[in-house]
Design a protein around this motif. Structure first.
Motif, PDB file in Angstrom:
ATOM      1  N   LEU A  96       0.814  -1.215   0.000  1.00 57.88           N
ATOM      2  CA  LEU A  96       0.000   0.000   0.000  1.00 57.88           C
ATOM      3  C   LEU A  96       0.851   1.270   0.000  1.00 57.88           C
ATOM      4  CD1 LEU A  96      -2.754  -1.118   2.537  1.00 57.88           C
ATOM      5  CD2 LEU A  96      -2.976  -0.875   0.051  1.00 57.88           C
ATOM      6  N   GLY A  97       2.184   1.104  -0.077  1.00 55.19           N
ATOM      7  CA  GLY A  97       3.065   2.267  -0.137  1.00 55.19           C
ATOM      8  C   GLY A  97       3.483   2.822   1.206  1.00 55.19           C
ATOM      9  N   VAL A  98       3.246   2.078   2.281  1.00 51.74           N
ATOM     10  CA  VAL A  98       3.661   2.514   3.616  1.00 51.74           C
ATOM     11  C   VAL A  98       5.176   2.385   3.730  1.00 51.74           C
ATOM     12  CG1 VAL A  98       3.552   1.912   6.076  1.00 51.74           C
ATOM     13  CG2 VAL A  98       1.451   1.973   4.702  1.00 51.74           C
ATOM     14  N   HIS A  99       5.836   3.414   4.262  1.00 56.18           N
ATOM     15  CA  HIS A  99       7.289   3.367   4.414  1.00 56.18           C
ATOM     16  C   HIS A  99       7.726   3.217   5.872  1.00 56.18           C
ATOM     17  CE1 HIS A  99       6.442   7.686   4.972  1.00 56.18           C
ATOM     18  NE2 HIS A  99       7.493   7.667   5.770  1.00 56.18           N
ATOM     19  N   LYS A 100       6.779   3.370   6.814  1.00 58.42           N
ATOM     20  CA  LYS A 100       7.141   3.292   8.234  1.00 58.42           C
ATOM     21  C   LYS A 100       5.938   2.822   9.039  1.00 58.42           C
ATOM     22  CE  LYS A 100       8.063   6.713  11.750  1.00 58.42           C
ATOM     23  NZ  LYS A 100       8.638   8.026  12.019  1.00 58.42           N
ATOM     24  N   ILE A 101       6.216   1.976  10.040  1.00 59.25           N
ATOM     25  CA  ILE A 101       5.186   1.516  10.975  1.00 59.25           C
ATOM     26  C   ILE A 101       5.618   1.909  12.376  1.00 59.25           C
ATOM     27  CG2 ILE A 101       3.968  -0.465  11.954  1.00 59.25           C
ATOM     28  CD1 ILE A 101       4.227  -1.914   9.353  1.00 59.25           C
ATOM     29  N   TRP A 102       4.675   2.390  13.168  1.00 57.41           N
ATOM     30  CA  TRP A 102       4.980   2.759  14.553  1.00 57.41           C
ATOM     31  C   TRP A 102       3.901   2.221  15.493  1.00 57.41           C
ATOM     32  CZ3 TRP A 102       2.193   6.138  17.778  1.00 57.41           C
ATOM     33  CH2 TRP A 102       1.128   6.809  17.182  1.00 57.41           C
ATOM     34  N   LEU A 103       4.235   2.214  16.784  1.00 56.44           N
ATOM     35  CA  LEU A 103       3.308   1.725  17.799  1.00 56.44           C
ATOM     36  C   LEU A 103       3.731   2.252  19.156  1.00 56.44           C
ATOM     37  CD1 LEU A 103       4.664  -0.972  19.606  1.00 56.44           C
ATOM     38  CD2 LEU A 103       4.998  -1.524  17.196  1.00 56.44           C
ATOM     39  N   GLU A 104       2.838   2.122  20.099  1.00 55.34           N
ATOM     40  CA  GLU A 104       3.134   2.390  21.500  1.00 55.34           C
ATOM     41  C   GLU A 104       2.869   1.104  22.265  1.00 55.34           C
ATOM     42  OE1 GLU A 104       0.418   5.477  22.608  1.00 55.34           O
ATOM     43  OE2 GLU A 104       1.395   6.972  21.349  1.00 55.34           O
ATOM     44  N   THR A 105       3.740   0.798  23.232  1.00 51.10           N
ATOM     45  CA  THR A 105       3.525  -0.365  24.088  1.00 51.10           C
ATOM     46  C   THR A 105       4.123  -0.075  25.459  1.00 51.10           C
ATOM     47  OG1 THR A 105       3.646  -2.790  24.203  1.00 51.10           O
ATOM     48  CG2 THR A 105       5.631  -1.645  23.461  1.00 51.10           C
ATOM     49  N   GLY A 106       3.717  -0.851  26.435  1.00 56.18           N
ATOM     50  CA  GLY A 106       4.226  -0.665  27.790  1.00 56.18           C
ATOM     51  C   GLY A 106       5.733  -0.896  27.858  1.00 56.18           C
ATOM     52  N   ALA A 107       6.425  -0.038  28.589  1.00 56.19           N
ATOM     53  CA  ALA A 107       7.883  -0.125  28.683  1.00 56.19           C
ATOM     54  C   ALA A 107       8.347  -1.433  29.320  1.00 56.19           C
ATOM     55  CB  ALA A 107       8.433   1.072  29.474  1.00 56.19           C
ATOM     56  N   ASN A 128       4.192   8.344  32.374  1.00 54.66           N
ATOM     57  CA  ASN A 128       2.849   8.692  32.833  1.00 54.66           C
ATOM     58  C   ASN A 128       1.866   8.721  31.657  1.00 54.66           C
ATOM     59  OD1 ASN A 128       0.936   9.292  34.751  1.00 54.66           O
ATOM     60  ND2 ASN A 128       1.232  11.488  34.583  1.00 54.66           N
ATOM     61  N   HIS A 129       1.881   7.656  30.866  1.00 52.64           N
ATOM     62  CA  HIS A 129       1.069   7.594  29.647  1.00 52.64           C
ATOM     63  C   HIS A 129      -0.243   6.873  29.955  1.00 52.64           C
ATOM     64  CE1 HIS A 129       0.917   8.428  25.398  1.00 52.64           C
ATOM     65  NE2 HIS A 129       0.778   7.158  25.062  1.00 52.64           N
ATOM     66  N   THR A 130      -0.686   5.983  29.107  1.00 50.57           N
ATOM     67  CA  THR A 130      -1.973   5.320  29.273  1.00 50.57           C
ATOM     68  C   THR A 130      -2.065   4.651  30.640  1.00 50.57           C
ATOM     69  OG1 THR A 130      -2.025   4.926  26.897  1.00 50.57           O
ATOM     70  CG2 THR A 130      -3.561   3.655  28.237  1.00 50.57           C
ATOM     71  N   GLY A 131      -3.118   4.963  31.366  1.00 58.24           N
ATOM     72  CA  GLY A 131      -3.308   4.392  32.701  1.00 58.24           C
ATOM     73  C   GLY A 131      -2.234   4.811  33.690  1.00 58.24           C
ATOM     74  N   GLY A 132      -1.500   5.896  33.386  1.00 61.19           N
ATOM     75  CA  GLY A 132      -0.429   6.356  34.260  1.00 61.19           C
ATOM     76  C   GLY A 132       0.837   5.525  34.167  1.00 61.19           C
ATOM     77  N   ARG A 133       0.887   4.586  33.218  1.00 63.47           N
ATOM     78  CA  ARG A 133       2.039   3.692  33.055  1.00 63.47           C
ATOM     79  C   ARG A 133       3.048   4.295  32.096  1.00 63.47           C
ATOM     80  NH1 ARG A 133       0.848  -1.837  34.323  1.00 63.47           N
ATOM     81  NH2 ARG A 133       3.092  -2.016  34.121  1.00 63.47           N
ATOM     82  N   GLU A 134       4.294   3.829  32.201  1.00 64.42           N
ATOM     83  CA  GLU A 134       5.325   4.255  31.259  1.00 64.42           C
ATOM     84  C   GLU A 134       5.224   3.406  30.000  1.00 64.42           C
ATOM     85  OE1 GLU A 134      10.009   3.764  31.316  1.00 64.42           O
ATOM     86  OE2 GLU A 134       9.355   5.447  32.556  1.00 64.42           O
ATOM     87  N   PHE A 135       5.213   4.068  28.871  1.00 65.18           N
ATOM     88  CA  PHE A 135       5.149   3.415  27.573  1.00 65.18           C
ATOM     89  C   PHE A 135       6.388   3.788  26.771  1.00 65.18           C
ATOM     90  CE2 PHE A 135       1.046   2.214  28.645  1.00 65.18           C
ATOM     91  CZ  PHE A 135       0.371   1.577  27.625  1.00 65.18           C
ATOM     92  N   VAL A 136       6.601   3.084  25.665  1.00 65.60           N
ATOM     93  CA  VAL A 136       7.639   3.450  24.705  1.00 65.60           C
ATOM     94  C   VAL A 136       6.988   3.609  23.347  1.00 65.60           C
ATOM     95  CG1 VAL A 136       9.601   2.420  25.920  1.00 65.60           C
ATOM     96  CG2 VAL A 136       8.268   1.009  24.331  1.00 65.60           C
ATOM     97  N   LEU A 137       7.521   4.510  22.561  1.00 65.60           N
ATOM     98  CA  LEU A 137       7.107   4.676  21.169  1.00 65.60           C
ATOM     99  C   LEU A 137       8.164   3.969  20.338  1.00 65.60           C
ATOM    100  CD1 LEU A 137       5.622   7.717  19.462  1.00 65.60           C
ATOM    101  CD2 LEU A 137       7.502   6.541  18.371  1.00 65.60           C
ATOM    102  N   MET A 138       7.740   3.061  19.484  1.00 67.36           N
ATOM    103  CA  MET A 138       8.651   2.264  18.677  1.00 67.36           C
ATOM    104  C   MET A 138       8.277   2.422  17.216  1.00 67.36           C
ATOM    105  SD  MET A 138       8.683  -1.229  20.957  1.00 67.36           S
ATOM    106  CE  MET A 138      10.271  -1.836  20.376  1.00 67.36           C
ATOM    107  N   ASP A 139       9.267   2.250  16.316  1.00 64.78           N
ATOM    108  CA  ASP A 139       8.963   2.269  14.892  1.00 64.78           C
ATOM    109  C   ASP A 139       9.933   1.404  14.119  1.00 64.78           C
ATOM    110  OD1 ASP A 139      11.302   3.772  14.555  1.00 64.78           O
ATOM    111  OD2 ASP A 139      10.283   5.553  13.856  1.00 64.78           O
ATOM    112  N   LYS A 140       9.564   1.186  12.847  1.00 60.58           N
ATOM    113  CA  LYS A 140      10.383   0.405  11.936  1.00 60.58           C
ATOM    114  C   LYS A 140      10.202   0.983  10.542  1.00 60.58           C
ATOM    115  CE  LYS A 140      10.961  -4.321  10.180  1.00 60.58           C
ATOM    116  NZ  LYS A 140      10.502  -5.719  10.328  1.00 60.58           N
ATOM    117  N   ILE A 141      11.323   1.214   9.868  1.00 63.19           N
ATOM    118  CA  ILE A 141      11.279   1.662   8.487  1.00 63.19           C
ATOM    119  C   ILE A 141      11.161   0.407   7.616  1.00 63.19           C
ATOM    120  CG2 ILE A 141      12.528   2.876   6.646  1.00 63.19           C
ATOM    121  CD1 ILE A 141      11.634   4.664   9.018  1.00 63.19           C
ATOM    122  N   LEU A 142      10.190   0.401   6.716  1.00 60.00           N
ATOM    123  CA  LEU A 142       9.996  -0.730   5.820  1.00 60.00           C
ATOM    124  C   LEU A 142      10.854  -0.529   4.570  1.00 60.00           C
ATOM    125  CD1 LEU A 142       6.144  -1.167   6.057  1.00 60.00           C
ATOM    126  CD2 LEU A 142       7.907  -2.369   7.335  1.00 60.00           C
TER     127      LEU A 142
END
Length: 143
Positions: A96-107, A128-142
């Motif tokens: 579909l022409g996507v060049h990058k995928i990202w997500l958030e998940t619990g640290a 102090n993200h969702t539910g006051g928990r620490e999360f990480v933002l992650m990504d991958k270049i396709l």
């Protein structure tokens, strides 16, 4: 000036306003090399004997996809269902022409290690993200 919440009667006026301001903002930010702007959602499911055992949803916006979420039936975690869903979603995203995928998940969640195993990198910590928990933002270049 007053600030109010939009009503149904004002939606067409807002659409007209957007059609005027967005092209100007896009030209300012991207010049003559503007991305193809579109937004779509795609969900893939994993089935075993006609029973859904997992799914992944991608929210695709202008060449970038967000995983929201990837879920696998508890007793099947670690059996490759998540891997198959992730790989299928990445393949479809590329098509579909996507060049990058990202997500958030619990640290401190197992999912963080899962995504790291498949080439996703931590870009930042979200304290102090969702539910006051620490999360990480992650990504991958396709590629």
């Amino acid at each position: 000036m007053e600030i109010t919440q939009i009503t149904n009667q004002e939606e067409s006026a807002l659409d007209q306003f957007k059609s005027q301001v967005w092209p100007e903002a896009d030209a300012e930010h991207y010049g003559n090399n503007q991305p193809a702007f579109f937004r779509d959602t795609m969900t893939l499911i994993a089935k075993d004997n006609n029973e859904i055992v997992g799914y992944i949803t991608l929210i695709i916006d202008s060449g970038v996809a967000q995983i929201e979420p990837l879920m696998v039936k508890t007793e099947l975690k670690g059996t490759g269902v998540g891997k198959q869903l992730l790989k299928a979603a990445e393949k479809k995203a590329k098509e579909l022409g996507v060049h990058k995928i990202w997500l958030e998940t619990g640290a401190d969640w197992k999912a963080k290690g899962f995504y790291e195993h498949f080439g996703y990198s931590i870009r930042t910590t979200l304290p102090n993200h969702t539910g006051g928990r620490e999360f990480v933002l992650m990504d991958k270049i396709l590629m």
